[in-house]
Scaffold this active site. Structure first.
Site, PDB file in Angstrom:
ATOM      1  CG  HIS A 147      -1.779   1.190   1.382  1.00 53.98           C
ATOM      2  ND1 HIS A 147      -3.104   1.201   1.006  1.00 53.98           N
ATOM      3  CD2 HIS A 147      -1.519   2.441   1.858  1.00 53.98           C
ATOM      4  CE1 HIS A 147      -3.619   2.406   1.237  1.00 53.98           C
ATOM      5  NE2 HIS A 147      -2.669   3.176   1.767  1.00 53.98           N
ATOM      6  CD  GLU A 148       1.605   3.594   3.709  1.00 52.93           C
ATOM      7  OE1 GLU A 148       1.767   4.646   3.059  1.00 52.93           O
ATOM      8  OE2 GLU A 148       0.588   3.389   4.418  1.00 52.93           O
TER       9      GLU A 148
ATOM     10  CG  HIS B 262       0.378   6.400  -0.676  1.00 53.24           C
ATOM     11  ND1 HIS B 262      -0.647   7.111  -1.272  1.00 53.24           N
ATOM     12  CD2 HIS B 262      -0.178   5.826   0.432  1.00 53.24           C
ATOM     13  CE1 HIS B 262      -1.755   6.974  -0.560  1.00 53.24           C
ATOM     14  NE2 HIS B 262      -1.500   6.197   0.478  1.00 53.24           N
TER      15      HIS B 262
ATOM     16  CG  HIS C 102       0.554   8.737  -7.299  1.00 49.09           C
ATOM     17  ND1 HIS C 102      -0.537   9.216  -6.631  1.00 49.09           N
ATOM     18  CD2 HIS C 102       0.448   9.224  -8.567  1.00 49.09           C
ATOM     19  CE1 HIS C 102      -1.273   9.941  -7.460  1.00 49.09           C
ATOM     20  NE2 HIS C 102      -0.695   9.970  -8.630  1.00 49.09           N
TER      21      HIS C 102
END
Length: 649
Positions: free
Chosen positions: A441-442, A445, A448
């Site tokens: 998940h991290e 980020h 991105h």
């Protein structure tokens, strides 16, 4: 010379240097305002880069205060907040800059590229949301409100961290730790006067271990009670924060904070958010009731909040013959990290190379990221739990990809912080599968932010992305942590090197949506509470009453009256999610939809994955996510994908 600055914070001289930088910036603003013929190149760009450089100076301090919190970092961070807040508030309310931006937007409409237009569009909106157009008295009051809000948010966060650090529960009867995973017992074990005892704290790995596996119901309740009653002084802070946000919204011409918050998001209005959340509640409830019935049968007693994790684990083992502890040897931290890097290489063609440099802690590491063999960014990792480190997991951006005034490229850098079980010379850090999902998940980020190709830093990486779309890339990537072909890249037994057996993967995939409707209702409870809390001014008992009324619809196990969840809800009271917690579910529609598109094409040969890299990751915030998503999928997002991902339809 390195393309990335050395990670250093000079604590003793920090405040002095911050004041000097702010003063120099203020002088620079005055100088820029004197330019007769203002343009994007000679006015907007220098202002953008000025902010970028100040952020690069300030971010390492806020980072250090989160991961190596001491009395000194607390003091310096608290002293720096009024300085930085006053500076940014005055800048965001400067009527002359606002007018100049509007003139440049009008004058250079035909010559500006998409990124530059977006910078102006978002800045003009932000000036209006900051009250640049208001009278001096209102502006001054807004300035006071912003400083007070930042101080209160910091206090909220610090109270929570202090309460988490201060609490411990000592178990001296070995019977009370029977059933706990061996690695968790080892982490908790210590000797006192020659007697073996076990220490449990409110740090996440320790708390989760007992609440999930601890047989002694009384100890589970004591830990649960300590966790949900942390930082009672935060109740007063909540009242004050809500009152300030309400006043701020009113000064800016909004009927409440929720409508102020939505002005810069994808969701169009309050009704669309509440309808979206309530529809998900009604779609999830029937399945959630069935899930609870199954849990009740196992428990053979009315379930309490502190029982649910314990009996869920028993039911999970019985239903899927799945034991979390059997999986952990396959998820050794280093192996998971290397495997995730390999997966990203296969999916997007990116590679990582370890960097030897001194960082803020001996357990922190850094890697250079390459795309098509070209250096693109730097990634910092700080993955293990320790005292003085804030709980949870997050990504923070250090540098942002852009081109400066002279056209020189600046590369991006980001840090991922997690709280995984600590490693030692005797035992490696063995992760739960949930931890693996968190890391993915991290990483979503971080990618991105790091893979952006945008030249304007204010709309590059995660900057300029609507708040209710910012979780899209992180949720998209975390879904792959359940894919068999991905798991086989890194799930190896740390002792035998054996790849995780197919039947274990099968059980994991089957158990993915175990109690998913109950989990969905819990997240919807948080989202509805947050959003409705900001639709009018709630104070004191009215806050608890609102939460209780929402729980009537969402909480199938009624929490005890002493549960003061709100006092620990740092996402909305110390983070950026106020009136925006719904964003997790809003973005999950996008992520589920895109994820299914990639999986249906075979993951590693996916054209959608390639488009995702170029459109979403490289595109940053230069266009609205509405537009980018349509470019990616050639259609509008399908809300049913979210229910499908959670096994609810």
């Amino acid at each position: 010379m390195s393309k990335f600055p050395e990670f250093k914070v000079e604590l003793k001289s920090f405040i002095k240097e911050l004041k000097e930088r702010v003063e120099n910036n203020n002088k620079k603003v005055q100088k820029l305002l004197k330019i007769k013929e203002k343009s994007f190149a000679n006015f907007v760009k220098p202002l953008e880069m000025m902010d970028e450089h100040l952020e690069q100076f300030f971010t390492p301090l806020s980072h250090l205060n989160s991961v190596k919190n001491t009395k000194q970092t607390q003091k310096i961070y608290a002293a720096s907040l009024p300085i930085i807040t006053e500076y940014s508030t005055k800048l965001s309310q400067n009527l002359d800059i606002y007018k100049a931006y509007k003139e440049i937007e009008k004058k250079e409409q035909k010559s500006l590229n998409q990124e530059q237009k977006r910078v102006l569009e978002l800045n003009i909106l932000n000036f209006e949301l900051s009250g640049a157009h208001l009278d001096e008295k209102s502006k001054a009051r807004l300035g006071e409100i912003n400083i007070k809000k930042s101080e209160l948010s910091n206090n909220f966060s610090q109270n929570l961290l202090d309460a988490t650090n201060e609490y411990e529960y000592i178990v001296d009867d070995p019977k009370d730790v029977e059933g706990l995973p061996q690695s968790d017992k080892e982490s908790a074990k210590f000797k006192e006067d020659g007697v073996t005892k076990y220490r449990f704290t409110l740090q996440m790995p320790s708390y989760i271990a007992y609440i999930t596996y601890g047989k002694n119901e009384k100890i589970r309740e004591k830990l649960y009670r300590a966790y949900v009653t942390r930082a009672p002084q935060n109740a007063k802070i909540i009242d004050e924060l809500l009152s300030l946000k309400d006043e701020m919204s009113s000064l800016l011409g909004f009927k409440n904070y929720a409508s102020y918050s939505l002005a810069s998001k994808m969701a169009k209005n309050e009704k669309s958010v509440v309808d979206f959340l309530e529809k998900l509640v009604s779609n999830s409830k029937a399945q959630a009731k069935k899930e609870l019935e199954e849990l009740q049968k196992i428990a053979k007693k009315p379930l309490q909040s502190f029982d649910s994790a314990y009996y869920s684990e028993i039911l999970k083992k019985e239903k899927y013959e799945i034991d979390e502890e059997e999986y952990r040897p396959y998820f050794e931290q280093k192996s998971v990290l290397d495997g995730m890097f390999e997966f990203l290489n296969k999916l997007f063609g990116i590679s990582f190379k370890k960097v030897e440099e001194e960082l803020w802690h001996k357990k922190a590491t850094s890697y250079d990221l390459y795309l098509d063999n070209k250096l693109k960014a730097r990634l910092y990792l700080d993955l293990e739990a320790r005292k003085g480190k804030q709980g949870g997991a997050w990504m923070n951006n250090f540098q942002t990809h852009c081109k400066d005034e002279k056209g020189k490229e600046q590369l991006a850098s980001a840090v991922i912080v997690c709280n995984f079980p600590p490693s030692s010379s005797k035992s490696p850090s063995l992760l739960r599968h949930d931890d693996v999902v968190t890391l993915f998940h991290e990483m979503g980020h971080a990618l991105h932010h790091m893979l952006s190709n945008v030249a304007e830093n204010e709309v590059s990486g995660v900057n300029g992305v609507e708040w209710d779309a910012v979780e899209f890339p992180s949720q998209f990537l975390e879904n792959f942590a359940y894919e068999p072909s991905v798991l086989k890249l890194f799930a190896r037994h740390y002792k035998t090197e054996e790849i995780i057996p197919d039947e274990m993967i099968e059980k994991l995939v089957k158990s993915k949506n175990f109690l998913s409707a109950l989990g969905m209702l819990r997240q919807l409870e948080f989202s509805l509470f947050d959003f409705k809390l900001h639709t009018k001014l709630y104070q004191g008992d009215a806050i608890q009453n609102l939460l209780d009324s929402i729980r009537q619809e969402t909480a199938l196990i009624k929490p005890p009256s002493y549960n003061k969840f709100q006092n620990g809800f740092s996402h909305i009271f110390a983070g950026g999610y106020a009136a925006g917690y719904y964003s997790y579910k809003w973005a999950e529609v996008l992520s589920a939809d895109a994820f299914f598109g990639v999986v249906e094409e075979g993951i590693f040969d996916s054209k959608i994955a390639e488009k995702y890299l170029h459109i979403i990751l490289e595109g940053g915030g230069a266009k609205s996510m509405d537009i980018l998503f349509k470019e990616l999928m050639d259609r509008e997002p399908n809300p049913d994908s979210l229910l499908r991902l959670n096994g609810i339809i």
